[in-house]
Design an enzyme around this catalytic site. Sequence first.
Site, PDB file in Angstrom:
ATOM      1  N   VAL A 229       0.816  -1.217   0.000  1.00  0.00           N
ATOM      2  CA  VAL A 229       0.000   0.000   0.000  1.00  0.00           C
ATOM      3  C   VAL A 229       0.850   1.268   0.000  1.00  0.00           C
ATOM      4  CG1 VAL A 229      -1.917  -1.199   1.125  1.00  0.00           C
ATOM      5  CG2 VAL A 229      -0.290   0.066   2.547  1.00  0.00           C
ATOM      6  N   LYS A 230       2.108   1.160   0.417  1.00  0.00           N
ATOM      7  CA  LYS A 230       3.041   2.309   0.435  1.00  0.00           C
ATOM      8  C   LYS A 230       2.412   3.573   1.001  1.00  0.00           C
ATOM      9  CE  LYS A 230       6.147   0.599  -3.203  1.00  0.00           C
ATOM     10  NZ  LYS A 230       5.415  -0.568  -3.749  1.00  0.00           N
ATOM     11  N   ARG A 231       1.703   3.458   2.117  1.00  0.00           N
ATOM     12  CA  ARG A 231       1.092   4.623   2.743  1.00  0.00           C
ATOM     13  C   ARG A 231       2.120   5.376   3.599  1.00  0.00           C
ATOM     14  NH1 ARG A 231      -2.213   3.203  -0.944  1.00  0.00           N
ATOM     15  NH2 ARG A 231      -4.408   2.856  -0.458  1.00  0.00           N
TER      16      ARG A 231
END
Lengths: 279, 279
Positions: free
Chosen positions: B88-90
């Site tokens: 998700v690379k949040r």
Amino acid sequence: MIIDKLIVKIQEMGNPTVVGLDPQPDFIPEGLSITEFNKGIIDAIFDIVPAVKPQIAFYERFGAPGIEAYFETIKMAKDKGMLVIGDVKRGDIASTAAAYADAHIGHAEHADFITINPYLGGDSVSPFLDNCRKFDKGIFVLVKTSNPGSADFQDLYVGDKYFYEIVGEKVAIWGEELIGEHGYSAVAAVVGATHPRILTKLRWYLPSVFFLVPGYGAQGGTAADICHAFDKDGSGAIINNSRGIIAAYKNEKYAGLDFAAAARAAAIQMRDEIKEVLS
Amino acid sequence: MIIDKLIVKIQEMGNPTVVGLDPQPDFIPEGLSITEFNKGIIDAIFDIVPAVKPQIAFYERFGAPGIEAYFETIKMAKDKGMLVIGDVKRGDIASTAAAYADAHIGHAEHADFITINPYLGGDSVSPFLDNCRKFDKGIFVLVKTSNPGSADFQDLYVGDKYFYEIVGEKVAIWGEELIGEHGYSAVAAVVGATHPRILTKLRWYLPSVFFLVPGYGAQGGTAADICHAFDKDGSGAIINNSRGIIAAYKNEKYAGLDFAAAARAAAIQMRDEIKEVLS
């Protein structure tokens, strides 16, 4: 170009602010859905505030129904003539970034702008630029964020420049072909209100880069701080306030007002505070 | 601890690989939904591959129904005993990061690990660490990504270190209290297969940091490249392959096999290639 539309709308309303629609559960009066809450806010401010900025994390938290509420919020705001900045802070390798671009700025009904995280470099930003061109959208790239921890990496000193300056330069380069008639590019930057000296420096250093300035109010940024984000004509920036507006009804100052009326009163106060420091 | 579960599962299967479930439309055979496609892949590999990594962008692109498919995919994989890395690379300021953490690693049914973008600094990572502790989850923090553009910022030379080394050091510090019985922390890192010298250096430099290594196959990383990600016992890393597995049926080599059988054949080949370089 979308950046011109934003600048014109700010000028018409005399109000360079954007209201952050961050529906944290404790901001929402009992019995209201996220969408109902946002509708109340939008209906109360659309004639005095040019734009809203839904922060997708507070929608994503509720899974698929939350994502529906996010897109429904964008629709409601656009139906009222507001511009929308989708605060999604996405960023990934190019093939994945293309999917994110299609997810968030790939359609007329999507947000007008989204926020982007530049950590993966230029090729990760390209697909967003493609969609800016294709669909007349814009992006705000994180340059210097408002939180204290932003110092950890963004303030590293690289050769003769700060890391955030190097990112800022890249943002200016990425945006060169998307400069509108007011001299600002649809490739814009996020620079926090909590760093007034950095705002001053970057405003001078990046004359074609429009700023989205978070951190006003609850995070500590004042009207005196954010005046450095603007150019000599009072343009070049839009200031975000989230809980200071949407949760204003919890503030004693607005006692007796419902959440929507309190939001309107707080939005008017913020507009007037900024007008004063800019005049 | 979840990182131990991952390490044990890799050991049991003799296979340090994760299959990226990136359902790009042209990967999916006509007439199948994303969920049906993923089910076919999962059913074909669950007994030989320890983990899957759905890339949320390819789900998010389809709005709310896409997000449903994302969570349904996690459920299907877990029901088959696989570990799940939600890609998700949040990353955002703390209050927002807390919402992202609750959205993605806030529940037993969520992914076991997610990927995190560190650009906003330590305070933006803290809420994810809180959820790692509370719910026995893990995170993979982007240190050095596999794309060419990763050089733009991650390779900047800061004083006497590269930027990615400084981020890597922070990852090790953030993970100090979450080190499992195998010596690796649930706070792990993403380091691309396309930089074998950097892999070698970081493996030595960050002995408690487990690596997720993307970029094998289609992006150019080879088995000889990724062997540098492992420690002397052959542990410490998991290698991702997405299209090389899930779209293997489009490769002449697997002609005559359906997508699921081709995925299994490709997964076995990858396992055996890595086994060979590690022996």
